[in-house]
Scaffold this motif. Structure first.
Motif, PDB file in Angstrom:
ATOM      1  N   MET A  32       0.826  -1.211   0.000  1.00 56.30           N
ATOM      2  CA  MET A  32       0.000   0.000   0.000  1.00 56.30           C
ATOM      3  C   MET A  32       0.855   1.255   0.000  1.00 56.30           C
ATOM      4  SD  MET A  32      -2.951  -1.216   2.676  1.00 56.30           S
ATOM      5  CE  MET A  32      -3.916   0.278   2.570  1.00 56.30           C
ATOM      6  N   ILE A  33       1.897   1.257   0.815  1.00 58.26           N
ATOM      7  CA  ILE A  33       2.772   2.433   0.882  1.00 58.26           C
ATOM      8  C   ILE A  33       3.458   2.655  -0.453  1.00 58.26           C
ATOM      9  CG2 ILE A  33       4.910   3.314   1.927  1.00 58.26           C
ATOM     10  CD1 ILE A  33       3.927   1.964   4.576  1.00 58.26           C
ATOM     11  N   SER A  34       3.898   1.574  -1.098  1.00 58.56           N
ATOM     12  CA  SER A  34       4.584   1.716  -2.388  1.00 58.56           C
ATOM     13  C   SER A  34       3.661   2.255  -3.477  1.00 58.56           C
ATOM     14  CB  SER A  34       5.197   0.387  -2.824  1.00 58.56           C
ATOM     15  OG  SER A  34       4.196  -0.511  -3.248  1.00 58.56           O
ATOM     16  N   ILE A  82      -4.489  -6.151  -6.886  1.00 55.75           N
ATOM     17  CA  ILE A  82      -3.739  -7.382  -7.169  1.00 55.75           C
ATOM     18  C   ILE A  82      -2.354  -7.306  -6.533  1.00 55.75           C
ATOM     19  CG2 ILE A  82      -2.623  -8.719  -9.013  1.00 55.75           C
ATOM     20  CD1 ILE A  82      -5.095  -7.939 -10.775  1.00 55.75           C
ATOM     21  N   PHE A  83      -1.677  -6.195  -6.721  1.00 54.21           N
ATOM     22  CA  PHE A  83      -0.331  -6.009  -6.185  1.00 54.21           C
ATOM     23  C   PHE A  83      -0.336  -6.098  -4.655  1.00 54.21           C
ATOM     24  CE2 PHE A  83       3.039  -3.204  -4.569  1.00 54.21           C
ATOM     25  CZ  PHE A  83       4.144  -3.803  -5.150  1.00 54.21           C
ATOM     26  N   GLY A 100      -8.267 -14.903  -3.560  1.00 53.25           N
ATOM     27  CA  GLY A 100      -9.624 -14.544  -3.970  1.00 53.25           C
ATOM     28  C   GLY A 100      -9.725 -13.081  -4.360  1.00 53.25           C
ATOM     29  N   ARG A 101      -9.026 -12.225  -3.622  1.00 52.95           N
ATOM     30  CA  ARG A 101      -9.012 -10.794  -3.982  1.00 52.95           C
ATOM     31  C   ARG A 101      -8.320 -10.590  -5.328  1.00 52.95           C
ATOM     32  NH1 ARG A 101      -6.104  -7.859   0.449  1.00 52.95           N
ATOM     33  NH2 ARG A 101      -6.268  -6.166  -1.046  1.00 52.95           N
ATOM     34  N   ILE A 102      -7.245 -11.344  -5.545  1.00 59.22           N
ATOM     35  CA  ILE A 102      -6.536 -11.242  -6.824  1.00 59.22           C
ATOM     36  C   ILE A 102      -7.446 -11.693  -7.958  1.00 59.22           C
ATOM     37  CG2 ILE A 102      -4.639 -12.229  -8.188  1.00 59.22           C
ATOM     38  CD1 ILE A 102      -3.029 -12.314  -5.495  1.00 59.22           C
TER      39      ILE A 102
END
Length: 186
Positions: free
Chosen positions: A42-44, A75-76, A127-129
């Motif tokens: 998230m920070i990146s 996804i990341f 599942g989120r991906i």
């Protein structure tokens, strides 16, 4: 803001009572490393987070309301948790020859956590991906229907195999995980 739920504390208490080999500390460290992976992701991507809640099924990170994420960001971020677990596995394998501490449980729990979380069923990271990938192709409503149906089917298969594991080995972990996944996908 960090919130710890009562079921999580109850599970931790059970581990403390029966934990004679410090496996609780290593397991919690693996979970923490997994969540740090998401936070680094998230920070990146410059995505703020509002709160982290530790519950019975793991941690839930709520994005800050300042910026909506793209499917590619989702996804990341989802993949980064398992990536961090796999980095720990790799590092432990490299350093285990240079230290006297037994790294088998550390390697095992990080590998299991990393692999388990990339299974493509909601609420897991996989599942989120998968939800993000299908959403890019078919839209979010169709993706949710597909993922919920797939999650229920996968959970039923897991429950059947879980019953077999209970009968053969007395291991109820797969059955419990499958029930949680089924309930989440109703």
């Amino acid at each position: 803001k960090i919130r710890i739920t009562y079921p999580f504390m109850a599970l931790a208490a059970v581990f403390v009572v029966f934990d004679n080999q410090n496996k609780l500390i290593i397991t919690l460290m693996a979970m923490f490393i997994h969540e740090i992976g998401h936070i680094v992701g998230m920070i990146s991507r410059s995505i703020p987070f509002e709160k982290i809640t530790f519950g019975l099924t793991g941690a839930n990170i709520v994005y800050g309301s300042e910026r909506l994420t793209s499917y590619k960001d989702d996804i990341f971020i989802a993949a980064m948790g398992s990536c961090f677990n796999f980095l720990v596995v790799s590092a432990a394998i490299v350093i285990e020859n240079f230290i006297t501490w037994d790294t088998n449980y550390l390697i095992g729990i990080n590998a299991v956590l990393g692999i388990f979380n990339i299974i493509p069923v909601i609420p897991l990271d996989g599942g989120r991906i998968m939800m993000s990938i299908i959403s890019m192709i078919k839209g979010p409503f169709e993706a949710e229907n597909i993922m919920r149906n797939f999650g229920k089917a996968a959970a039923i298969i897991g429950i059947v195999y879980g019953i077999i594991l209970i009968i053969k080995q007395g291991n109820f972990t797969l059955m419990l995980a499958s029930i949680v996944i089924f309930i989440y996908n109703i």
